[in-house]
Design a protein around this motif. Structure first.
Motif, PDB file in Angstrom:
ATOM      1  N   HIS A 170       0.828  -1.202   0.000  1.00  0.00           N
ATOM      2  CA  HIS A 170       0.000   0.000   0.000  1.00  0.00           C
ATOM      3  C   HIS A 170       0.868   1.259   0.000  1.00  0.00           C
ATOM      4  O   HIS A 170       0.562   2.223  -0.716  1.00  0.00           O
ATOM      5  CB  HIS A 170      -0.926   0.000   1.218  1.00  0.00           C
ATOM      6  N   LEU A 171       1.923   1.257   0.788  1.00  0.00           N
ATOM      7  CA  LEU A 171       2.823   2.409   0.814  1.00  0.00           C
ATOM      8  C   LEU A 171       3.501   2.581  -0.540  1.00  0.00           C
ATOM      9  O   LEU A 171       3.622   3.708  -1.051  1.00  0.00           O
ATOM     10  CB  LEU A 171       3.877   2.238   1.906  1.00  0.00           C
ATOM     11  N   GLU A 172       3.937   1.481  -1.138  1.00  0.00           N
ATOM     12  CA  GLU A 172       4.582   1.548  -2.454  1.00  0.00           C
ATOM     13  C   GLU A 172       3.638   2.135  -3.498  1.00  0.00           C
ATOM     14  O   GLU A 172       4.048   2.944  -4.338  1.00  0.00           O
ATOM     15  CB  GLU A 172       5.044   0.156  -2.883  1.00  0.00           C
ATOM     16  N   ALA A 173       2.371   1.740  -3.437  1.00  0.00           N
ATOM     17  CA  ALA A 173       1.386   2.262  -4.384  1.00  0.00           C
ATOM     18  C   ALA A 173       1.191   3.762  -4.191  1.00  0.00           C
ATOM     19  O   ALA A 173       1.072   4.526  -5.169  1.00  0.00           O
ATOM     20  CB  ALA A 173       0.054   1.530  -4.217  1.00  0.00           C
ATOM     21  N   ALA A 174       1.158   4.190  -2.938  1.00  0.00           N
ATOM     22  CA  ALA A 174       0.996   5.616  -2.648  1.00  0.00           C
ATOM     23  C   ALA A 174       2.216   6.406  -3.119  1.00  0.00           C
ATOM     24  O   ALA A 174       2.082   7.482  -3.712  1.00  0.00           O
ATOM     25  CB  ALA A 174       0.769   5.825  -1.155  1.00  0.00           C
ATOM     26  N   LEU A 175       3.404   5.874  -2.865  1.00  0.00           N
ATOM     27  CA  LEU A 175       4.624   6.566  -3.286  1.00  0.00           C
ATOM     28  C   LEU A 175       4.718   6.648  -4.807  1.00  0.00           C
ATOM     29  O   LEU A 175       5.256   7.614  -5.359  1.00  0.00           O
ATOM     30  CB  LEU A 175       5.855   5.851  -2.718  1.00  0.00           C
ATOM     31  N   ALA A 176       4.194   5.647  -5.498  1.00  0.00           N
ATOM     32  CA  ALA A 176       4.216   5.654  -6.966  1.00  0.00           C
ATOM     33  C   ALA A 176       3.379   6.805  -7.515  1.00  0.00           C
ATOM     34  O   ALA A 176       3.614   7.267  -8.639  1.00  0.00           O
ATOM     35  CB  ALA A 176       3.701   4.317  -7.497  1.00  0.00           C
ATOM     36  N   HIS A 228       6.692  13.709  -5.076  1.00  0.00           N
ATOM     37  CA  HIS A 228       7.965  13.979  -4.397  1.00  0.00           C
ATOM     38  C   HIS A 228       8.584  12.710  -3.824  1.00  0.00           C
ATOM     39  O   HIS A 228       9.363  12.764  -2.866  1.00  0.00           O
ATOM     40  CB  HIS A 228       7.745  15.004  -3.287  1.00  0.00           C
ATOM     41  N   ALA A 229       8.249  11.565  -4.392  1.00  0.00           N
ATOM     42  CA  ALA A 229       8.712  10.274  -3.859  1.00  0.00           C
ATOM     43  C   ALA A 229      10.226  10.198  -3.770  1.00  0.00           C
ATOM     44  O   ALA A 229      10.774   9.569  -2.862  1.00  0.00           O
ATOM     45  CB  ALA A 229       8.174   9.137  -4.719  1.00  0.00           C
ATOM     46  N   LYS A 230      10.922  10.839  -4.703  1.00  0.00           N
ATOM     47  CA  LYS A 230      12.393  10.779  -4.692  1.00  0.00           C
ATOM     48  C   LYS A 230      12.981  11.477  -3.468  1.00  0.00           C
ATOM     49  O   LYS A 230      14.152  11.257  -3.112  1.00  0.00           O
ATOM     50  CB  LYS A 230      12.959  11.409  -5.964  1.00  0.00           C
ATOM     51  N   ASP A 231      12.179  12.277  -2.802  1.00  0.00           N
ATOM     52  CA  ASP A 231      12.639  12.987  -1.606  1.00  0.00           C
ATOM     53  C   ASP A 231      12.181  12.311  -0.317  1.00  0.00           C
ATOM     54  O   ASP A 231      12.273  12.892   0.762  1.00  0.00           O
ATOM     55  CB  ASP A 231      12.123  14.428  -1.618  1.00  0.00           C
ATOM     56  N   VAL A 232      11.677  11.092  -0.439  1.00  0.00           N
ATOM     57  CA  VAL A 232      11.207  10.342   0.728  1.00  0.00           C
ATOM     58  C   VAL A 232      12.235   9.268   1.087  1.00  0.00           C
ATOM     59  O   VAL A 232      12.652   8.478   0.241  1.00  0.00           O
ATOM     60  CB  VAL A 232       9.841   9.673   0.442  1.00  0.00           C
ATOM     61  N   GLU A 233      12.637   9.260   2.336  1.00  0.00           N
ATOM     62  CA  GLU A 233      13.590   8.260   2.842  1.00  0.00           C
ATOM     63  C   GLU A 233      12.854   7.292   3.769  1.00  0.00           C
ATOM     64  O   GLU A 233      12.294   7.696   4.782  1.00  0.00           O
ATOM     65  CB  GLU A 233      14.725   8.934   3.602  1.00  0.00           C
ATOM     66  N   THR A 256      -1.742  11.232   3.856  1.00  0.00           N
ATOM     67  CA  THR A 256      -0.701  11.513   4.853  1.00  0.00           C
ATOM     68  C   THR A 256       0.566  12.045   4.201  1.00  0.00           C
ATOM     69  O   THR A 256       1.174  13.010   4.690  1.00  0.00           O
ATOM     70  CB  THR A 256      -0.383  10.241   5.663  1.00  0.00           C
ATOM     71  N   LEU A 257       0.963  11.439   3.115  1.00  0.00           N
ATOM     72  CA  LEU A 257       2.138  11.927   2.386  1.00  0.00           C
ATOM     73  C   LEU A 257       1.964  13.394   2.003  1.00  0.00           C
ATOM     74  O   LEU A 257       2.871  14.218   2.205  1.00  0.00           O
ATOM     75  CB  LEU A 257       2.366  11.086   1.128  1.00  0.00           C
TER      76      LEU A 257
END
Length: 230
Positions: free
Chosen positions: A20-26, A30-35, A200-201
């Motif tokens: 679920h998190l991977e789907a949201a980040l996709a 700004h996913a490239k700025d998430v650690e 949330t992101l």
């Protein structure tokens, strides 16, 4: 943005939550700025390495239900997994102690392969029927990620890191996993829907970048059923 995740490789909801998190980040611009950092959490620190009983019997014993109820519960989890591309095979699952698997994840972090190791261990546990409490099995999984874990598994390296993660979880009052903490401010407990992660992101990003105004918002505080409890 930072996302800290407390998880156990023996938790099926942690695997679903990862998807679920991977789907949201996709979907997040700004996913490239998430650690993302994975933290150790043992649902059953006293678990044995080897059990004669299968997954359904152990689940029934732990939660005080019948074997039939345990099977039905697992079928519901499998259906939820199928919806996100996970082929749970609980009939083949080997229940075991996950402490050394957590040490392996800590080792993988030193090689920048923590997320890859989480994925390999989840797959081994839930879809391949591998014994992730067995040193030889863990060595093979590490090799898949291009990591030599033979010497580490012979000793006690990364024990302190595992215990530190678990102590921090206790300080935060974490009693079930998966547990996601965004920028050390907002938490999501359980394998919440992708939309909850999306909201949330965006909320966390907007608060840390006030000059950027977004029309979307959302309630970041969500905690419900999709969680494995201690």
């Amino acid at each position: 943005m930072t996302i800290d995740i407390w998880s156990d490789v023996a938790c099926p909801f942690c695997y679903i939550g990862k998807r679920h998190l991977e789907a949201a980040l996709a979907q997040f611009p700004h996913a490239k700025d998430v650690e993302v950092t994975w933290h150790s959490f043992e649902l059953n620190p006293d678990a044995q390495k080897d059990y004669k009983e299968d997954h359904y019997t152990l689940l029934a014993t732990k939660y005080g239900m019948t074997r039939e109820q345990a099977q039905a519960n697992s079928e519901r989890v499998a259906a939820a997994g199928k919806a996100v591309g996970i082929d749970f095979k609980f009939d083949d699952m080997v229940s075991t102690n996950t402490f050394n698997a957590h040490r392996l994840i800590q080792l993988a972090a030193q090689h920048g392969k923590q997320d890859e190791m989480e994925e390999l261990l989840f797959k081994a546990m839930f879809t391949e029927g591998k014994h992730v409490g067995d040193a030889a099995t863990l060595e093979g999984i590490a090799k898949e990620a291009g990591i030599d874990a033979v010497e580490m598994l012979k000793g006690t390296e990364f024990t302190g890191e595992v215990r530190q993660d678990e102590a921090q979880a206790q300080e935060l009052g974490i009693r079930g996993v998966p547990f996601f903490v965004f920028d050390r401010k907002y938490a999501i407990s359980g394998a919440q829907p992708v939309g909850v992660f999306n909201d949330t992101l965006q909320k966390v990003w907007d608060e840390s970048h006030p000059q950027i105004i977004h029309p979307t918002g959302g309630d970041a505080n969500a905690c419900a059923d999709g969680v494995c409890n201690v």
